[in-house]
Design an enzyme around this catalytic site. Structure first.
Site, PDB file in Angstrom:
ATOM      1  N   LYS A  68       0.827  -1.215   0.000  1.00 34.36           N
ATOM      2  CA  LYS A  68       0.000   0.000   0.000  1.00 34.36           C
ATOM      3  C   LYS A  68       0.866   1.272   0.000  1.00 34.36           C
ATOM      4  O   LYS A  68       0.560   2.239  -0.690  1.00 34.36           O
ATOM      5  CB  LYS A  68      -0.928  -0.008   1.216  1.00 34.36           C
ATOM      6  CG  LYS A  68      -2.009   1.028   1.164  1.00 34.36           C
ATOM      7  CD  LYS A  68      -3.188   0.670   2.011  1.00 34.36           C
ATOM      8  CE  LYS A  68      -4.293   1.684   1.847  1.00 34.36           C
ATOM      9  NZ  LYS A  68      -5.496   1.335   2.556  1.00 34.36           N
ATOM     10  N   ARG A  92     -14.108  -5.407  11.342  1.00 33.56           N
ATOM     11  CA  ARG A  92     -15.336  -5.437  10.540  1.00 33.56           C
ATOM     12  C   ARG A  92     -16.461  -5.998  11.407  1.00 33.56           C
ATOM     13  O   ARG A  92     -16.353  -7.118  11.902  1.00 33.56           O
ATOM     14  CB  ARG A  92     -15.112  -6.298   9.303  1.00 33.56           C
ATOM     15  CG  ARG A  92     -16.216  -6.212   8.307  1.00 33.56           C
ATOM     16  CD  ARG A  92     -15.809  -6.874   7.017  1.00 33.56           C
ATOM     17  NE  ARG A  92     -14.816  -6.118   6.272  1.00 33.56           N
ATOM     18  CZ  ARG A  92     -13.983  -6.662   5.379  1.00 33.56           C
ATOM     19  NH1 ARG A  92     -14.027  -7.958   5.142  1.00 33.56           N
ATOM     20  NH2 ARG A  92     -13.112  -5.911   4.724  1.00 33.56           N
ATOM     21  N   HIS A 135     -17.894   3.409   7.434  1.00 31.86           N
ATOM     22  CA  HIS A 135     -16.487   3.312   7.845  1.00 31.86           C
ATOM     23  C   HIS A 135     -16.167   4.411   8.854  1.00 31.86           C
ATOM     24  O   HIS A 135     -16.480   5.576   8.620  1.00 31.86           O
ATOM     25  CB  HIS A 135     -15.554   3.524   6.647  1.00 31.86           C
ATOM     26  CG  HIS A 135     -15.581   2.411   5.655  1.00 31.86           C
ATOM     27  ND1 HIS A 135     -14.692   2.314   4.620  1.00 31.86           N
ATOM     28  CD2 HIS A 135     -16.384   1.318   5.543  1.00 31.86           C
ATOM     29  CE1 HIS A 135     -14.951   1.230   3.910  1.00 31.86           C
ATOM     30  NE2 HIS A 135     -15.977   0.622   4.441  1.00 31.86           N
ATOM     31  N   GLU A 154      -9.364   1.253  11.703  1.00 30.72           N
ATOM     32  CA  GLU A 154     -10.496   1.419  10.778  1.00 30.72           C
ATOM     33  C   GLU A 154     -11.605   0.452  11.188  1.00 30.72           C
ATOM     34  O   GLU A 154     -11.366  -0.745  11.336  1.00 30.72           O
ATOM     35  CB  GLU A 154     -10.071   1.104   9.341  1.00 30.72           C
ATOM     36  CG  GLU A 154     -11.236   1.348   8.362  1.00 30.72           C
ATOM     37  CD  GLU A 154     -10.950   0.830   6.949  1.00 30.72           C
ATOM     38  OE1 GLU A 154     -10.815   1.649   6.051  1.00 30.72           O
ATOM     39  OE2 GLU A 154     -10.872  -0.403   6.778  1.00 30.72           O
ATOM     40  N   GLU A 169     -18.021  -9.581  -4.210  1.00 35.12           N
ATOM     41  CA  GLU A 169     -17.465  -8.607  -5.161  1.00 35.12           C
ATOM     42  C   GLU A 169     -15.937  -8.603  -5.079  1.00 35.12           C
ATOM     43  O   GLU A 169     -15.234  -8.579  -6.082  1.00 35.12           O
ATOM     44  CB  GLU A 169     -18.026  -7.206  -4.841  1.00 35.12           C
ATOM     45  CG  GLU A 169     -17.707  -6.155  -5.879  1.00 35.12           C
ATOM     46  CD  GLU A 169     -16.564  -5.252  -5.481  1.00 35.12           C
ATOM     47  OE1 GLU A 169     -16.313  -4.297  -6.200  1.00 35.12           O
ATOM     48  OE2 GLU A 169     -15.905  -5.511  -4.456  1.00 35.12           O
ATOM     49  N   HIS A 170     -15.443  -8.677  -3.840  1.00 37.81           N
ATOM     50  CA  HIS A 170     -13.991  -8.699  -3.622  1.00 37.81           C
ATOM     51  C   HIS A 170     -13.376  -9.938  -4.303  1.00 37.81           C
ATOM     52  O   HIS A 170     -12.347  -9.839  -4.973  1.00 37.81           O
ATOM     53  CB  HIS A 170     -13.705  -8.713  -2.122  1.00 37.81           C
ATOM     54  CG  HIS A 170     -12.249  -8.696  -1.787  1.00 37.81           C
ATOM     55  ND1 HIS A 170     -11.483  -7.573  -1.911  1.00 37.81           N
ATOM     56  CD2 HIS A 170     -11.419  -9.670  -1.348  1.00 37.81           C
ATOM     57  CE1 HIS A 170     -10.242  -7.852  -1.561  1.00 37.81           C
ATOM     58  NE2 HIS A 170     -10.178  -9.118  -1.211  1.00 37.81           N
TER      59      HIS A 170
HETATM   60  P1  0O2 Z   1      -8.545  -4.645   2.440  1.00 32.59           P
HETATM   61  O1  0O2 Z   1      -7.716  -5.774   1.944  1.00 32.59           O
HETATM   62  O2  0O2 Z   1      -9.961  -5.042   2.740  1.00 32.59           O
HETATM   63  O3  0O2 Z   1      -7.910  -3.894   3.569  1.00 32.59           O
HETATM   64  P2  0O2 Z   1      -7.523   3.867   1.408  1.00 32.59           P
HETATM   65  O4  0O2 Z   1      -7.141   3.173   0.108  1.00 32.59           O
HETATM   66  O5  0O2 Z   1      -7.944   2.897   2.495  1.00 32.59           O
HETATM   67  O6  0O2 Z   1      -6.498   4.812   1.878  1.00 32.59           O
HETATM   68  P3  0O2 Z   1     -10.097   4.528   0.479  1.00 32.59           P
HETATM   69  O7  0O2 Z   1     -10.051   3.610  -0.682  1.00 32.59           O
HETATM   70  O8  0O2 Z   1     -10.753   5.860   0.283  1.00 32.59           O
HETATM   71  O9  0O2 Z   1      -8.693   4.831   1.087  1.00 32.59           O
HETATM   72  O10 0O2 Z   1     -10.747   3.809   1.693  1.00 32.59           O
HETATM   73  P4  0O2 Z   1     -12.214   3.296   1.811  1.00 32.59           P
HETATM   74  O11 0O2 Z   1     -13.061   3.693   0.688  1.00 32.59           O
HETATM   75  O12 0O2 Z   1     -12.649   3.712   3.186  1.00 32.59           O
HETATM   76  O13 0O2 Z   1     -12.003   1.725   1.709  1.00 32.59           O
HETATM   77  C1  0O2 Z   1     -11.220   1.037   2.616  1.00 32.59           C
HETATM   78  C2  0O2 Z   1     -11.646  -0.414   2.714  1.00 32.59           C
HETATM   79  O14 0O2 Z   1     -13.060  -0.571   2.512  1.00 32.59           O
HETATM   80  C3  0O2 Z   1     -11.026  -1.315   1.652  1.00 32.59           C
HETATM   81  O15 0O2 Z   1      -9.752  -1.713   2.104  1.00 32.59           O
HETATM   82  C4  0O2 Z   1     -12.010  -2.481   1.624  1.00 32.59           C
HETATM   83  O16 0O2 Z   1     -11.856  -3.326   2.744  1.00 32.59           O
HETATM   84  C5  0O2 Z   1     -13.335  -1.754   1.778  1.00 32.59           C
HETATM   85  N1  0O2 Z   1     -13.879  -1.358   0.466  1.00 32.59           N
HETATM   86  C6  0O2 Z   1     -13.926  -0.126  -0.041  1.00 32.59           C
HETATM   87  N2  0O2 Z   1     -14.503  -0.110  -1.261  1.00 32.59           N
HETATM   88  C7  0O2 Z   1     -14.821  -1.387  -1.536  1.00 32.59           C
HETATM   89  C8  0O2 Z   1     -15.456  -2.007  -2.662  1.00 32.59           C
HETATM   90  O17 0O2 Z   1     -15.813  -1.390  -3.635  1.00 32.59           O
HETATM   91  N3  0O2 Z   1     -15.626  -3.365  -2.590  1.00 32.59           N
HETATM   92  C9  0O2 Z   1     -15.235  -4.097  -1.511  1.00 32.59           C
HETATM   93  N4  0O2 Z   1     -15.456  -5.421  -1.544  1.00 32.59           N
HETATM   94  N5  0O2 Z   1     -14.625  -3.532  -0.442  1.00 32.59           N
HETATM   95  C10 0O2 Z   1     -14.420  -2.196  -0.448  1.00 32.59           C
HETATM   96  P5  0O2 Z   1      -8.632  -2.155   1.086  1.00 32.59           P
HETATM   97  O18 0O2 Z   1      -7.333  -1.619   1.606  1.00 32.59           O
HETATM   98  O19 0O2 Z   1      -8.980  -1.789  -0.308  1.00 32.59           O
HETATM   99  O20 0O2 Z   1      -8.624  -3.695   1.183  1.00 32.59           O
END
Ligand code: 0O2
Length: 249
Positions: A68, A92, A135, A154, A169-170
């Protein structure tokens, strides 16, 4: 030889620093999990049901953190990573109903030792792909032998339907990367809307059942609906009390 001793010492210091860095996130999650457990028990006591279906927490692996940091093009320094990457500790929480999400979120936000840094409401404002969740980025103090630290956590709060959608979706994106055709993107968005509708229906059923339960409880209850007026026992109709209570809430 001297050079090697210095390197080894240096390496040891770095290892210690990284260990302490990672441990601070584990401690933050321990603290958060205790808080959430207390809130869950309190909620159960007040509302007579458990709003939390399940809780998952994780500390991001060092490999994912580095990935990241590279993606965001930050410098590889621990203080910078601590400040910029705010989801190293993640929780979560899957709730039964949408109203539970907001109630739980308010309960968390009212905790004096937590600082709410950011709230992203993807339920009121879903992401363009349909993603829904609430969030919170919070800071929690952790107390170690020689210092106090504020650690970012978070918190993602969602319903079972939202979690179902997000997990699948993931998986789809993980398997097929970002090359899925527009038609399927649309389908996913539609599926998210269906999930949201299901949440609304379930919540409405839940509300109706609660009202029925309250009425039944009221009617069968001991003496709580009785008034003594002029030595006569009079019962207060449930509807009258409900209207009064609603008006004076
Ligand atoms: P992981 O592996 O789950 O940790 P950031 O990139 O965190 O600095 P962003 O993207 O604005 O900033 O953060 P946001 O929107 O709050 O999203 C953070 C986390 O929310 C993601 O972590 C996912 O866990 C979840 N998330 C956000 N958007 C989506 C989506 O469209 N689909 C799914 N399935 N999950 C989502 P990471 O780090 O991407 O992944």
């Amino acid at each position: 030889m001297v050079q090697q001793t210095i390197d080894m010492n240096h390496l040891k210091t770095i290892k210690n620093e990284i260990t302490r860095f990672m441990m601070s996130y584990k401690f933050a999650l321990d603290e958060m999990n205790t808080k959430i457990d207390i809130l869950k028990q309190e909620f159960q006591y007040i509302h007579d049901y458990n709003p939390i279906e399940h809780i998952k927490s994780r500390v991001k692996s060092p490999e994912s953190i580095v990935k990241k940091v590279r993606k965001k093009q930050y410098d590889m320094s621990l203080p910078l990573i601590k400040e910029k990457i705010r989801d190293i500790a993640g929780i979560r929480i899957t709730c039964s109903f949408i109203s539970d999400i907001y109630e739980l979120s308010n309960m968390l936000q009212n905790q004096k030792d937590l600082t709410v840094v950011e709230v992203k409401d993807y339920i009121k404002n879903p992401k363009p792909n349909g993603y829904q969740s609430l969030h919170l980025i919070v800071q929690i103090p952790i107390f170690m032998s020689d210092r106090e630290e504020q650690v970012y956590v978070e918190v993602q709060i969602r319903t079972i339907a939202m979690d179902f959608w997000a997990s699948l979706e993931h998986k789809i994106y993980y398997k097929y990367n970002s090359e899925i055709p527009e038609r399927l993107v649309e389908e996913l968005r539609d599926a998210a809307i269906s999930a949201a509708m299901l949440d609304k229906r379930m919540e409405s059923i839940h509300r109706e059942i609660n009202t029925l339960r309250e009425e039944a409880h009221w009617n069968e209850d001991d003496n709580s609906n009785l008034l003594d007026i002029n030595n006569e026992r009079v019962s207060i109709p449930y509807d009258l009390l409900k209207t009064y209570l609603t008006a004076h809430r």
